[in-house]
Write a protein that holds these residues in place. Structure first.
Motif, PDB file in Angstrom:
ATOM      1  N   SER A  81       0.750  -1.104  -0.103  1.00 37.07           N
ATOM      2  CA  SER A  81      -0.058  -0.203  -0.058  1.00 37.07           C
ATOM      3  C   SER A  81       1.130   1.292   0.093  1.00 37.07           C
ATOM      4  O   SER A  81      -0.095   2.057  -0.282  1.00 37.07           O
ATOM      5  CB  SER A  81      -1.020  -0.277   1.557  1.00 37.07           C
ATOM      6  OG  SER A  81      -0.779  -0.195   2.461  1.00 37.07           O
ATOM      7  N   SER A  82       2.056   1.013   0.397  1.00 39.26           N
ATOM      8  CA  SER A  82       3.001   2.397  -0.211  1.00 39.26           C
ATOM      9  C   SER A  82       4.115   1.623   0.023  1.00 39.26           C
ATOM     10  O   SER A  82       4.343   0.637  -0.199  1.00 39.26           O
ATOM     11  CB  SER A  82       3.326   3.152   1.426  1.00 39.26           C
ATOM     12  OG  SER A  82       4.249   2.843   2.110  1.00 39.26           O
ATOM     13  N   PRO A  83       5.261   2.615  -0.590  1.00 44.53           N
ATOM     14  CA  PRO A  83       6.744   2.362  -1.410  1.00 44.53           C
ATOM     15  C   PRO A  83       7.582   2.302  -0.023  1.00 44.53           C
ATOM     16  O   PRO A  83       8.694   1.524  -0.451  1.00 44.53           O
ATOM     17  CB  PRO A  83       7.133   3.761  -2.202  1.00 44.53           C
ATOM     18  CG  PRO A  83       6.082   4.957  -1.388  1.00 44.53           C
ATOM     19  CD  PRO A  83       5.137   4.592  -1.105  1.00 44.53           C
ATOM     20  N   ARG A  84       6.927   2.344   1.131  1.00 48.93           N
ATOM     21  CA  ARG A  84       7.594   1.512   2.634  1.00 48.93           C
ATOM     22  C   ARG A  84       7.368   0.287   2.179  1.00 48.93           C
ATOM     23  O   ARG A  84       8.561  -0.631   3.010  1.00 48.93           O
ATOM     24  CB  ARG A  84       6.889   2.075   3.469  1.00 48.93           C
ATOM     25  CG  ARG A  84       7.020   1.540   4.713  1.00 48.93           C
ATOM     26  CD  ARG A  84       6.501   2.959   5.993  1.00 48.93           C
ATOM     27  NE  ARG A  84       7.185   1.470   7.451  1.00 48.93           N
ATOM     28  CZ  ARG A  84       6.477   0.929   8.426  1.00 48.93           C
ATOM     29  NH1 ARG A  84       4.728   1.073   8.133  1.00 48.93           N
ATOM     30  NH2 ARG A  84       6.344   0.682   9.353  1.00 48.93           N
ATOM     31  N   PHE A  85       6.685  -0.390   1.830  1.00 50.13           N
ATOM     32  CA  PHE A  85       6.952  -1.955   1.738  1.00 50.13           C
ATOM     33  C   PHE A  85       7.013  -2.648   0.168  1.00 50.13           C
ATOM     34  O   PHE A  85       7.047  -1.796  -0.276  1.00 50.13           O
ATOM     35  CB  PHE A  85       5.528  -2.405   1.948  1.00 50.13           C
ATOM     36  CG  PHE A  85       5.176  -2.321   3.187  1.00 50.13           C
ATOM     37  CD1 PHE A  85       4.982  -2.666   4.335  1.00 50.13           C
ATOM     38  CD2 PHE A  85       4.115  -1.106   3.266  1.00 50.13           C
ATOM     39  CE1 PHE A  85       4.976  -2.690   5.465  1.00 50.13           C
ATOM     40  CE2 PHE A  85       3.201  -0.744   4.019  1.00 50.13           C
ATOM     41  CZ  PHE A  85       3.422  -1.408   5.522  1.00 50.13           C
ATOM     42  N   LEU A  86       8.188  -4.059   0.292  1.00 48.76           N
ATOM     43  CA  LEU A  86       8.267  -4.215  -0.863  1.00 48.76           C
ATOM     44  C   LEU A  86       7.184  -5.103  -1.267  1.00 48.76           C
ATOM     45  O   LEU A  86       6.248  -5.680  -0.987  1.00 48.76           O
ATOM     46  CB  LEU A  86       8.935  -5.704  -0.447  1.00 48.76           C
ATOM     47  CG  LEU A  86      10.692  -5.309   0.076  1.00 48.76           C
ATOM     48  CD1 LEU A  86      11.344  -6.514   0.441  1.00 48.76           C
ATOM     49  CD2 LEU A  86      11.266  -4.665  -0.870  1.00 48.76           C
ATOM     50  N   THR A 117      16.854  -3.722   4.907  1.00 47.15           N
ATOM     51  CA  THR A 117      15.252  -4.175   4.187  1.00 47.15           C
ATOM     52  C   THR A 117      15.914  -5.546   3.840  1.00 47.15           C
ATOM     53  O   THR A 117      15.272  -6.288   3.916  1.00 47.15           O
ATOM     54  CB  THR A 117      14.731  -3.490   3.755  1.00 47.15           C
ATOM     55  OG1 THR A 117      14.841  -1.709   4.544  1.00 47.15           O
ATOM     56  CG2 THR A 117      13.880  -3.500   2.932  1.00 47.15           C
ATOM     57  N   ILE A 118      16.938  -5.454   2.876  1.00 48.65           N
ATOM     58  CA  ILE A 118      16.822  -6.616   2.513  1.00 48.65           C
ATOM     59  C   ILE A 118      17.120  -8.151   2.924  1.00 48.65           C
ATOM     60  O   ILE A 118      17.053  -9.553   2.779  1.00 48.65           O
ATOM     61  CB  ILE A 118      17.996  -6.682   0.645  1.00 48.65           C
ATOM     62  CG1 ILE A 118      17.663  -5.354   0.322  1.00 48.65           C
ATOM     63  CG2 ILE A 118      17.717  -7.908   0.287  1.00 48.65           C
ATOM     64  CD1 ILE A 118      15.919  -5.756  -0.270  1.00 48.65           C
ATOM     65  N   SER A 119      18.342  -7.496   3.755  1.00 44.45           N
ATOM     66  CA  SER A 119      18.636  -8.902   4.812  1.00 44.45           C
ATOM     67  C   SER A 119      17.370  -9.463   6.171  1.00 44.45           C
ATOM     68  O   SER A 119      17.637 -10.973   5.450  1.00 44.45           O
ATOM     69  CB  SER A 119      19.656  -7.953   5.977  1.00 44.45           C
ATOM     70  OG  SER A 119      19.935  -9.488   6.854  1.00 44.45           O
ATOM     71  N   ARG A 120      15.864  -7.972   6.927  1.00 40.62           N
ATOM     72  CA  ARG A 120      14.919  -9.042   6.941  1.00 40.62           C
ATOM     73  C   ARG A 120      14.408  -9.626   5.823  1.00 40.62           C
ATOM     74  O   ARG A 120      14.185 -10.587   6.591  1.00 40.62           O
ATOM     75  CB  ARG A 120      14.869  -7.630   7.632  1.00 40.62           C
ATOM     76  CG  ARG A 120      13.480  -8.231   8.413  1.00 40.62           C
ATOM     77  CD  ARG A 120      12.934  -6.591   9.069  1.00 40.62           C
ATOM     78  NE  ARG A 120      14.099  -5.436   9.352  1.00 40.62           N
ATOM     79  CZ  ARG A 120      14.051  -4.082   8.497  1.00 40.62           C
ATOM     80  NH1 ARG A 120      13.043  -4.273   7.416  1.00 40.62           N
ATOM     81  NH2 ARG A 120      14.987  -4.093   9.159  1.00 40.62           N
ATOM     82  N   GLU A 121      14.043  -8.791   5.184  1.00 41.57           N
ATOM     83  CA  GLU A 121      12.981 -10.125   4.324  1.00 41.57           C
ATOM     84  C   GLU A 121      13.523 -11.906   3.752  1.00 41.57           C
ATOM     85  O   GLU A 121      13.209 -12.276   4.095  1.00 41.57           O
ATOM     86  CB  GLU A 121      12.735  -9.406   2.544  1.00 41.57           C
ATOM     87  CG  GLU A 121      12.644  -9.469   1.785  1.00 41.57           C
ATOM     88  CD  GLU A 121      10.581 -10.177   2.151  1.00 41.57           C
ATOM     89  OE1 GLU A 121      10.908 -10.864   1.116  1.00 41.57           O
ATOM     90  OE2 GLU A 121      10.505  -9.568   2.899  1.00 41.57           O
ATOM     91  N   VAL A 122      15.008 -11.526   2.976  1.00 42.30           N
ATOM     92  CA  VAL A 122      15.836 -12.375   3.288  1.00 42.30           C
ATOM     93  C   VAL A 122      15.290 -13.839   3.607  1.00 42.30           C
ATOM     94  O   VAL A 122      14.776 -14.774   4.702  1.00 42.30           O
ATOM     95  CB  VAL A 122      16.695 -12.619   2.855  1.00 42.30           C
ATOM     96  CG1 VAL A 122      17.564 -13.679   2.277  1.00 42.30           C
ATOM     97  CG2 VAL A 122      17.112 -11.761   0.949  1.00 42.30           C
ATOM     98  N   ARG A 123      15.294 -13.454   5.241  1.00 37.74           N
ATOM     99  CA  ARG A 123      15.382 -14.075   7.122  1.00 37.74           C
ATOM    100  C   ARG A 123      14.312 -14.185   7.373  1.00 37.74           C
ATOM    101  O   ARG A 123      14.309 -15.333   7.921  1.00 37.74           O
ATOM    102  CB  ARG A 123      16.405 -13.496   8.128  1.00 37.74           C
ATOM    103  CG  ARG A 123      16.653 -14.348   9.333  1.00 37.74           C
ATOM    104  CD  ARG A 123      17.126 -13.172  10.051  1.00 37.74           C
ATOM    105  NE  ARG A 123      16.930 -11.919  10.498  1.00 37.74           N
ATOM    106  CZ  ARG A 123      16.793 -10.206  10.680  1.00 37.74           C
ATOM    107  NH1 ARG A 123      17.933 -10.505  10.077  1.00 37.74           N
ATOM    108  NH2 ARG A 123      15.800  -9.871  10.789  1.00 37.74           N
TER     109      ARG A 123
END
Length: 159
Positions: A81-86, A117-123
């Protein structure tokens, strides 16, 4: 079932995955009146994949839970819903670059995101059994986490 997220060098614009590109090409061809087989041949994907995109599908996993994958539409709801989220497209790019053995920092630079952000997403979204990152599973997990009721948090805050 295996998914392919590879991009042909130089064939796609920055930040888009091959699957998303094919999916976006498929819809206008179907709207022009092409058959599913012809549209899939034109896009370069399997006929069964076209049917799944067109009609959606239902999968029952080993534990008996039912997973429903809706059909694609012209305007895809990525859940961001916002650019804040992937977005789902960014998750596909992450999967592409991880398979290309790129570092998390290089992926972050490519997407214009913070490395954390990328690290958290992958983890958070790696498959616990294989350790592989699956972007579509990650998108579904994110939607489920976001849709969860926050009543418990509200009740805790009041007491």
């Amino acid at each position: 079932m295996t998914w392919s997220y590879r991009r042909a060098p130089g064939s796609l614009s920055r930040g888009r995955g091959a699957v998303a590109e094919k999916r976006d090409q498929y819809l206008p061809l179907m709207a022009q009146g092409l058959s599913n087989s012809a549209a899939c041949r034109e896009v370069g994907t399997n006929r069964k994949t076209g049917n799944r995109w067109r009609y959606g599908r239902k999968v029952v996993d080993r534990s008996g839970r039912e997973h429903v994958y809706p059909p694609i539409t012209k305007e895809r709801d990525t859940g961001a819903s916002s650019p804040r989220f992937l977005s789902e497209d960014e998750r596909i790019v992450i999967a592409d670059l991880l398979r290309a053995k790129k570092s998390l920092r290089a992926i972050a630079r490519e997407l214009g995101r913070d490395p954390a952000t990328i690290s958290r997403e992958v983890r958070r979204n790696r498959d616990p059994r294989t350790g592989k990152y699956h972007p579509f599973q990650a998108q579904r997990r994110t939607a489920v986490r976001r849709a969860r009721s926050k009543e418990v948090k509200i009740r805790r805050a009041r007491s």
